[in-house]
Design a protein around this motif. Sequence first.
Motif, PDB file in Angstrom:
ATOM      1  N   ALA A  70       0.823  -1.209   0.000  1.00 24.69           N
ATOM      2  CA  ALA A  70       0.000   0.000   0.000  1.00 24.69           C
ATOM      3  C   ALA A  70       0.858   1.261   0.000  1.00 24.69           C
ATOM      4  O   ALA A  70       0.591   2.206  -0.744  1.00 24.69           O
ATOM      5  CB  ALA A  70      -0.942  -0.007   1.201  1.00 24.69           C
ATOM      6  N   VAL A  71       1.895   1.270   0.838  1.00 28.49           N
ATOM      7  CA  VAL A  71       2.766   2.447   0.914  1.00 28.49           C
ATOM      8  C   VAL A  71       3.528   2.625  -0.387  1.00 28.49           C
ATOM      9  O   VAL A  71       3.655   3.744  -0.906  1.00 28.49           O
ATOM     10  CB  VAL A  71       3.737   2.321   2.111  1.00 28.49           C
ATOM     11  CG1 VAL A  71       4.786   3.426   2.071  1.00 28.49           C
ATOM     12  CG2 VAL A  71       2.963   2.375   3.424  1.00 28.49           C
ATOM     13  N   GLU A  72       4.055   1.531  -0.912  1.00 25.17           N
ATOM     14  CA  GLU A  72       4.826   1.647  -2.156  1.00 25.17           C
ATOM     15  C   GLU A  72       3.946   2.096  -3.314  1.00 25.17           C
ATOM     16  O   GLU A  72       4.390   2.865  -4.175  1.00 25.17           O
ATOM     17  CB  GLU A  72       5.511   0.313  -2.453  1.00 25.17           C
ATOM     18  CG  GLU A  72       6.631   0.010  -1.455  1.00 25.17           C
ATOM     19  CD  GLU A  72       7.268  -1.358  -1.626  1.00 25.17           C
ATOM     20  OE1 GLU A  72       8.304  -1.600  -0.978  1.00 25.17           O
ATOM     21  OE2 GLU A  72       6.729  -2.186  -2.389  1.00 25.17           O
ATOM     22  N   LEU A  73       2.684   1.647  -3.324  1.00 31.62           N
ATOM     23  CA  LEU A  73       1.786   2.021  -4.414  1.00 31.62           C
ATOM     24  C   LEU A  73       1.221   3.428  -4.265  1.00 31.62           C
ATOM     25  O   LEU A  73       0.963   4.107  -5.263  1.00 31.62           O
ATOM     26  CB  LEU A  73       0.631   1.020  -4.500  1.00 31.62           C
ATOM     27  CG  LEU A  73       1.003  -0.379  -5.005  1.00 31.62           C
ATOM     28  CD1 LEU A  73      -0.163  -1.351  -4.801  1.00 31.62           C
ATOM     29  CD2 LEU A  73       1.383  -0.328  -6.479  1.00 31.62           C
ATOM     30  N   THR A  74       1.001   3.877  -3.026  1.00 33.64           N
ATOM     31  CA  THR A  74       0.363   5.184  -2.834  1.00 33.64           C
ATOM     32  C   THR A  74       1.355   6.315  -2.607  1.00 33.64           C
ATOM     33  O   THR A  74       1.134   7.442  -3.053  1.00 33.64           O
ATOM     34  CB  THR A  74      -0.605   5.156  -1.631  1.00 33.64           C
ATOM     35  OG1 THR A  74       0.135   4.862  -0.433  1.00 33.64           O
ATOM     36  CG2 THR A  74      -1.693   4.127  -1.820  1.00 33.64           C
ATOM     37  N   ALA A  75       2.459   6.020  -1.907  1.00 30.71           N
ATOM     38  CA  ALA A  75       3.397   7.079  -1.536  1.00 30.71           C
ATOM     39  C   ALA A  75       4.722   6.999  -2.282  1.00 30.71           C
ATOM     40  O   ALA A  75       5.521   7.937  -2.209  1.00 30.71           O
ATOM     41  CB  ALA A  75       3.659   7.036  -0.029  1.00 30.71           C
ATOM     42  N   GLY A  76       4.958   5.898  -2.989  1.00 29.75           N
ATOM     43  CA  GLY A  76       6.204   5.767  -3.729  1.00 29.75           C
ATOM     44  C   GLY A  76       7.425   5.613  -2.838  1.00 29.75           C
ATOM     45  O   GLY A  76       8.549   5.910  -3.257  1.00 29.75           O
ATOM     46  N   LEU A  77       7.214   5.136  -1.596  1.00 29.13           N
ATOM     47  CA  LEU A  77       8.322   4.951  -0.663  1.00 29.13           C
ATOM     48  C   LEU A  77       8.648   3.469  -0.530  1.00 29.13           C
ATOM     49  O   LEU A  77       7.747   2.644  -0.394  1.00 29.13           O
ATOM     50  CB  LEU A  77       7.950   5.490   0.719  1.00 29.13           C
ATOM     51  CG  LEU A  77       7.731   6.994   0.842  1.00 29.13           C
ATOM     52  CD1 LEU A  77       7.205   7.331   2.227  1.00 29.13           C
ATOM     53  CD2 LEU A  77       9.038   7.746   0.584  1.00 29.13           C
ATOM     54  N   ALA A  78       9.936   3.141  -0.563  1.00 25.68           N
ATOM     55  CA  ALA A  78      10.344   1.766  -0.359  1.00 25.68           C
ATOM     56  C   ALA A  78      10.084   1.370   1.098  1.00 25.68           C
ATOM     57  O   ALA A  78      10.294   2.160   2.025  1.00 25.68           O
ATOM     58  CB  ALA A  78      11.819   1.578  -0.689  1.00 25.68           C
ATOM     59  N   VAL A  79       9.607   0.127   1.295  1.00 28.04           N
ATOM     60  CA  VAL A  79       9.278  -0.367   2.631  1.00 28.04           C
ATOM     61  C   VAL A  79      10.049  -1.657   2.883  1.00 28.04           C
ATOM     62  O   VAL A  79      10.065  -2.554   2.038  1.00 28.04           O
ATOM     63  CB  VAL A  79       7.761  -0.623   2.776  1.00 28.04           C
ATOM     64  CG1 VAL A  79       7.437  -1.111   4.192  1.00 28.04           C
ATOM     65  CG2 VAL A  79       6.968   0.640   2.457  1.00 28.04           C
ATOM     66  N   ALA A  80      10.656  -1.745   4.061  1.00 21.42           N
ATOM     67  CA  ALA A  80      11.397  -2.945   4.438  1.00 21.42           C
ATOM     68  C   ALA A  80      10.910  -3.446   5.788  1.00 21.42           C
ATOM     69  O   ALA A  80      10.611  -2.655   6.688  1.00 21.42           O
ATOM     70  CB  ALA A  80      12.898  -2.654   4.505  1.00 21.42           C
ATOM     71  N   SER A  81      10.835  -4.769   5.925  1.00 19.71           N
ATOM     72  CA  SER A  81      10.495  -5.383   7.202  1.00 19.71           C
ATOM     73  C   SER A  81      11.778  -5.581   8.005  1.00 19.71           C
ATOM     74  O   SER A  81      12.757  -6.125   7.503  1.00 19.71           O
ATOM     75  CB  SER A  81       9.815  -6.738   6.965  1.00 19.71           C
ATOM     76  OG  SER A  81       9.641  -7.432   8.179  1.00 19.71           O
ATOM     77  N   VAL A  82      11.755  -5.125   9.254  1.00 19.38           N
ATOM     78  CA  VAL A  82      12.918  -5.254  10.129  1.00 19.38           C
ATOM     79  C   VAL A  82      12.652  -6.367  11.129  1.00 19.38           C
ATOM     80  O   VAL A  82      11.618  -6.365  11.809  1.00 19.38           O
ATOM     81  CB  VAL A  82      13.200  -3.935  10.872  1.00 19.38           C
ATOM     82  CG1 VAL A  82      14.384  -4.109  11.828  1.00 19.38           C
ATOM     83  CG2 VAL A  82      13.494  -2.817   9.883  1.00 19.38           C
ATOM     84  N   GLY A  83      13.549  -7.313  11.223  1.00 21.40           N
ATOM     85  CA  GLY A  83      13.386  -8.411  12.171  1.00 21.40           C
ATOM     86  C   GLY A  83      13.506  -7.923  13.599  1.00 21.40           C
ATOM     87  O   GLY A  83      14.513  -7.291  13.957  1.00 21.40           O
ATOM     88  N   PRO A  84      12.498  -8.183  14.452  1.00 26.29           N
ATOM     89  CA  PRO A  84      12.565  -7.708  15.838  1.00 26.29           C
ATOM     90  C   PRO A  84      13.791  -8.198  16.596  1.00 26.29           C
ATOM     91  O   PRO A  84      14.289  -7.512  17.495  1.00 26.29           O
ATOM     92  CB  PRO A  84      11.272  -8.269  16.450  1.00 26.29           C
ATOM     93  CG  PRO A  84      10.338  -8.411  15.298  1.00 26.29           C
ATOM     94  CD  PRO A  84      11.209  -8.819  14.143  1.00 26.29           C
ATOM     95  N   SER A  85      14.304  -9.373  16.237  1.00 26.09           N
ATOM     96  CA  SER A  85      15.462  -9.915  16.951  1.00 26.09           C
ATOM     97  C   SER A  85      16.722  -9.078  16.739  1.00 26.09           C
ATOM     98  O   SER A  85      17.685  -9.210  17.502  1.00 26.09           O
ATOM     99  CB  SER A  85      15.734 -11.358  16.519  1.00 26.09           C
ATOM    100  OG  SER A  85      16.005 -11.427  15.130  1.00 26.09           O
ATOM    101  N   ILE A  86      16.729  -8.221  15.732  1.00 28.37           N
ATOM    102  CA  ILE A  86      17.871  -7.326  15.521  1.00 28.37           C
ATOM    103  C   ILE A  86      18.160  -6.538  16.793  1.00 28.37           C
ATOM    104  O   ILE A  86      19.311  -6.336  17.180  1.00 28.37           O
ATOM    105  CB  ILE A  86      17.599  -6.371  14.338  1.00 28.37           C
ATOM    106  CG1 ILE A  86      17.584  -7.143  13.014  1.00 28.37           C
ATOM    107  CG2 ILE A  86      18.627  -5.233  14.274  1.00 28.37           C
ATOM    108  CD1 ILE A  86      18.907  -7.769  12.649  1.00 28.37           C
ATOM    109  N   ALA A  87      17.077  -6.108  17.474  1.00 25.58           N
ATOM    110  CA  ALA A  87      17.236  -5.364  18.722  1.00 25.58           C
ATOM    111  C   ALA A  87      17.246  -6.283  19.928  1.00 25.58           C
ATOM    112  O   ALA A  87      18.136  -6.208  20.783  1.00 25.58           O
ATOM    113  CB  ALA A  87      16.121  -4.330  18.865  1.00 25.58           C
ATOM    114  N   SER A  88      16.254  -7.199  20.014  1.00 26.93           N
ATOM    115  CA  SER A  88      16.057  -7.952  21.251  1.00 26.93           C
ATOM    116  C   SER A  88      17.110  -9.031  21.494  1.00 26.93           C
ATOM    117  O   SER A  88      17.486  -9.285  22.630  1.00 26.93           O
ATOM    118  CB  SER A  88      14.663  -8.585  21.260  1.00 26.93           C
ATOM    119  OG  SER A  88      14.541  -9.538  20.208  1.00 26.93           O
TER     120      SER A  88
END
Length: 343
Positions: free
Chosen positions: A63-81
């Motif tokens: 939705a964001v990429e189609l409406t706002a033209g912004l790249a979206v990435a999923s960040v793994g929660p374990s990166i922090a925890s």
Amino acid sequence: MSATLTHMRREIEEIPEATARLLDGSAAVLSEAGRGIRERDPSFVVTVARGSSDHAATFMKYAVELTAGLAVASVGPSIASIYGARLRLAGSACLAISQSGKSPDIVAMAETARAGGALTVAITNTADSPLARASDFAIDILAGPERSVAATKTFVNSAVAGLALMAHCTGDDALLAALARLPEHFEKAIACDWMALAGALETPRSLFILGRGPSAAMANEAALKFKETCGMHAEAYSAAEVMHGPLALVGPGFPVLALAARDASEPSVAEAADNLAGKGAAVFVTSGKATKARALPYVATGHPLTDPLALIVSFYGFVEAFARHRGLDPDTPRNLRKVTETV
């Protein structure tokens, strides 16, 4: 409603009302958070979520990429925890989605994102939760209590909240109008009868669920629900990717559910459905464009981004009924409980 209904069925039937409550009761914060994102003018967006909430995040990616033209990435929660890594997220927005708002790894990643320079928005069904307190904006999806282990109304409201957030951010009046019509469309979607699928699922131990674009997120959600409520293995694939390696598993009678929305991907999903049907698979598709696959009823919402949501609502009605058809209680899946607090 009958007292014999499962919690899951009651909650499916509450989806139209829950969506209307969200759009009304959280309108102010959705507008404020949308304006906050617009003023930040992010270069990219990251999402933080697990399970059904992560499927809502995948839906938001498209939705964001189609409406706002912004790249979206999923960040793994374990990166922090787990790993304790710090990400450089200056100039970004972070969408953190959690029904309970208290899973430690999701909260930790939201805190890390905020410390790294991201504008953080929490989408949660618990207003005064650790995740809400850790974020710049907190959107209460107002779904009400959800007693079924399998999320339904909270998934839908999370996705609707994300769409409304982006509609306010981008000033998309057409999308806002389509969202306002969703409760009526969801009422019709619940009434769609997909039990024609049941016969094709009696013997096989697995099935494919296809989607493309925003409906790919719905395919992921549907596959999870088959596992949770029916004890049945299901794999979600892009309608494009299934024609490569996964095709080796398809033989006569292999069941396939293709979730086609009324958007630019519909012809390709219908084509993939027909190709698989031509190889002997038992294929069902939510489109009138297929000629070999069997068509399932669907509700056209009039907007390409809200169409996939009506599809998942129809699917929820089916999968709850199919679980009971198999002699299972969808409210008490084996080995599962409602809130999983991962670290």
